[in-house]
Design a protein around this motif. Sequence first.
Motif, PDB file in Angstrom:
ATOM      1  N   UNK A 179       0.810  -1.218   0.000  1.00 47.31           N
ATOM      2  CA  UNK A 179       0.000   0.000   0.000  1.00 47.31           C
ATOM      3  C   UNK A 179       0.843   1.267   0.000  1.00 47.31           C
ATOM      4  N   UNK A 180       2.093   1.160   0.367  1.00 45.99           N
ATOM      5  CA  UNK A 180       2.941   2.353   0.506  1.00 45.99           C
ATOM      6  C   UNK A 180       2.980   3.194  -0.758  1.00 45.99           C
ATOM      7  N   UNK A 181       3.205   2.620  -1.958  1.00 49.14           N
ATOM      8  CA  UNK A 181       3.228   3.474  -3.145  1.00 49.14           C
ATOM      9  C   UNK A 181       1.901   4.183  -3.397  1.00 49.14           C
ATOM     10  N   UNK A 182       0.793   3.498  -3.128  1.00 47.87           N
ATOM     11  CA  UNK A 182      -0.518   4.111  -3.344  1.00 47.87           C
ATOM     12  C   UNK A 182      -0.754   5.252  -2.356  1.00 47.87           C
ATOM     13  N   UNK A 183      -0.391   5.033  -1.104  1.00 49.34           N
ATOM     14  CA  UNK A 183      -0.553   6.088  -0.090  1.00 49.34           C
ATOM     15  C   UNK A 183       0.338   7.268  -0.437  1.00 49.34           C
ATOM     16  N   UNK A 184       1.588   6.985  -0.787  1.00 50.58           N
ATOM     17  CA  UNK A 184       2.521   8.058  -1.140  1.00 50.58           C
ATOM     18  C   UNK A 184       2.012   8.845  -2.349  1.00 50.58           C
ATOM     19  N   UNK A 185       1.511   8.134  -3.341  1.00 52.56           N
ATOM     20  CA  UNK A 185       1.001   8.795  -4.535  1.00 52.56           C
ATOM     21  C   UNK A 185      -0.154   9.741  -4.198  1.00 52.56           C
TER      22      UNK A 185
ATOM     23  N   UNK B  59      -1.496   4.459   8.299  1.00 48.98           N
ATOM     24  CA  UNK B  59      -2.724   5.262   8.243  1.00 48.98           C
ATOM     25  C   UNK B  59      -2.900   6.084   9.514  1.00 48.98           C
ATOM     26  N   UNK B  60      -2.560   5.495  10.651  1.00 49.69           N
ATOM     27  CA  UNK B  60      -2.642   6.239  11.911  1.00 49.69           C
ATOM     28  C   UNK B  60      -1.711   7.448  11.875  1.00 49.69           C
ATOM     29  N   UNK B  61      -0.461   7.224  11.470  1.00 48.28           N
ATOM     30  CA  UNK B  61       0.514   8.314  11.477  1.00 48.28           C
ATOM     31  C   UNK B  61       0.179   9.395  10.454  1.00 48.28           C
TER      32      UNK B  61
ATOM     33  N   UNK C 153      -0.447  16.914   0.502  1.00 51.54           N
ATOM     34  CA  UNK C 153      -0.785  17.181   1.893  1.00 51.54           C
ATOM     35  C   UNK C 153       0.445  17.139   2.785  1.00 51.54           C
ATOM     36  N   UNK C 154       1.522  16.514   2.303  1.00 53.22           N
ATOM     37  CA  UNK C 154       2.786  16.509   3.042  1.00 53.22           C
ATOM     38  C   UNK C 154       3.915  16.273   2.062  1.00 53.22           C
ATOM     39  N   UNK C 155       5.121  16.611   2.491  1.00 52.63           N
ATOM     40  CA  UNK C 155       6.291  16.414   1.650  1.00 52.63           C
ATOM     41  C   UNK C 155       6.775  14.972   1.701  1.00 52.63           C
ATOM     42  N   UNK C 156       7.605  14.617   0.727  1.00 52.23           N
ATOM     43  CA  UNK C 156       8.144  13.261   0.650  1.00 52.23           C
ATOM     44  C   UNK C 156       8.987  12.931   1.871  1.00 52.23           C
ATOM     45  N   UNK C 157       9.771  13.883   2.351  1.00 51.62           N
ATOM     46  CA  UNK C 157      10.613  13.639   3.529  1.00 51.62           C
ATOM     47  C   UNK C 157       9.752  13.365   4.762  1.00 51.62           C
ATOM     48  N   UNK C 158       8.698  14.144   4.942  1.00 54.43           N
ATOM     49  CA  UNK C 158       7.780  13.894   6.065  1.00 54.43           C
ATOM     50  C   UNK C 158       7.139  12.511   5.948  1.00 54.43           C
ATOM     51  N   UNK C 159       6.764  12.140   4.723  1.00 53.14           N
ATOM     52  CA  UNK C 159       6.144  10.834   4.515  1.00 53.14           C
ATOM     53  C   UNK C 159       7.123   9.714   4.867  1.00 53.14           C
ATOM     54  N   UNK C 160       8.363   9.844   4.429  1.00 51.60           N
ATOM     55  CA  UNK C 160       9.365   8.811   4.730  1.00 51.60           C
ATOM     56  C   UNK C 160       9.613   8.740   6.234  1.00 51.60           C
TER      57      UNK C 160
ATOM     58  N   UNK D 221      15.905   8.594   1.141  1.00 51.30           N
ATOM     59  CA  UNK D 221      16.832   8.472   2.272  1.00 51.30           C
ATOM     60  C   UNK D 221      18.280   8.738   1.853  1.00 51.30           C
ATOM     61  N   UNK D 222      18.472   9.134   0.587  1.00 54.17           N
ATOM     62  CA  UNK D 222      19.800   9.451   0.037  1.00 54.17           C
ATOM     63  C   UNK D 222      20.754   8.262   0.131  1.00 54.17           C
ATOM     64  N   UNK D 223      20.254   7.099  -0.215  1.00 51.20           N
ATOM     65  CA  UNK D 223      21.117   5.926  -0.282  1.00 51.20           C
ATOM     66  C   UNK D 223      21.694   5.879  -1.683  1.00 51.20           C
ATOM     67  N   UNK D 224      23.005   5.920  -1.748  1.00 49.39           N
ATOM     68  CA  UNK D 224      23.697   5.950  -3.030  1.00 49.39           C
ATOM     69  C   UNK D 224      24.806   4.917  -3.071  1.00 49.39           C
ATOM     70  N   UNK D 225      25.776   5.144  -3.965  1.00 50.70           N
ATOM     71  CA  UNK D 225      26.857   4.187  -4.170  1.00 50.70           C
ATOM     72  C   UNK D 225      27.789   4.095  -2.968  1.00 50.70           C
ATOM     73  N   UNK D 226      27.847   5.120  -2.124  1.00 52.39           N
ATOM     74  CA  UNK D 226      28.769   5.073  -0.984  1.00 52.39           C
ATOM     75  C   UNK D 226      28.195   4.364   0.232  1.00 52.39           C
ATOM     76  N   UNK D 227      26.865   4.305   0.339  1.00 48.84           N
ATOM     77  CA  UNK D 227      26.274   3.697   1.539  1.00 48.84           C
ATOM     78  C   UNK D 227      25.233   2.624   1.234  1.00 48.84           C
ATOM     79  N   UNK D 228      25.177   2.142  -0.006  1.00 57.49           N
ATOM     80  CA  UNK D 228      24.183   1.131  -0.366  1.00 57.49           C
ATOM     81  C   UNK D 228      24.382  -0.178   0.395  1.00 57.49           C
ATOM     82  N   UNK D 229      25.581  -0.397   0.877  1.00 54.65           N
ATOM     83  CA  UNK D 229      25.890  -1.645   1.581  1.00 54.65           C
ATOM     84  C   UNK D 229      25.186  -1.733   2.934  1.00 54.65           C
TER      85      UNK D 229
END
Length: 178
Positions: free
Chosen positions: A23-29, A62-64, A37-44, A132-140
């Motif tokens: 459900x996460x993608x549908x809620x985020x969309x 849904x509660x949050x 109603x809120x920013x992506x960072x707040x949602x994450x 969450x800014x996961x890239x090539x340096x911290x993907x591990x």
Amino acid sequence: MYINLFLIFLRIGLFTFGGGYAMIPAIESEIVDKRKWMGRKDFVDLLAMAQTCPGAMAVNISVFVGYKLRKLPGAIAATLGVALPSFLIILLVAMFFHTFQDNEVVKSIFNGIRPAVVALIAAPVFSMARTARIGWTNFWIPIVCALLICLFNVNPIYVLVAAGMCGYLYGLLVKPTE
């Protein structure tokens, strides 16, 4: 607003198969992209909090989200919306399960749905990784955490605590760029 919140989560609960993670993608969309109603960072951030709480992911998120938007009445409206379809469907299935439990068509349909549900669960992982800014340096880091939990049966609480402590120590040693 409360009726809109209820109806959005009712539609998501009714037409999303695979549980809370699917459900996460549908809620985020709906909440972030469409309605703004809120920013992506707040949602994450809300998603991270929902994952740390016991209980069903769909209900937790849904509660949050409802609480963030309209406090307690918003949390109640969103939670009722997301939980009502599942409750009614499970009630109907329980009432008629004995009549179709051995039906080959039903078994085949569920065998087809299972791989699609895996994709529905995997899709938000990539979206969350970008946020969450996961890239090539911290993907591990998430890979090691997942392996610890899945292969070595390390309690997820210990993994979260260790990751938080490592993040804190890293912040002390290296000035984070933000």
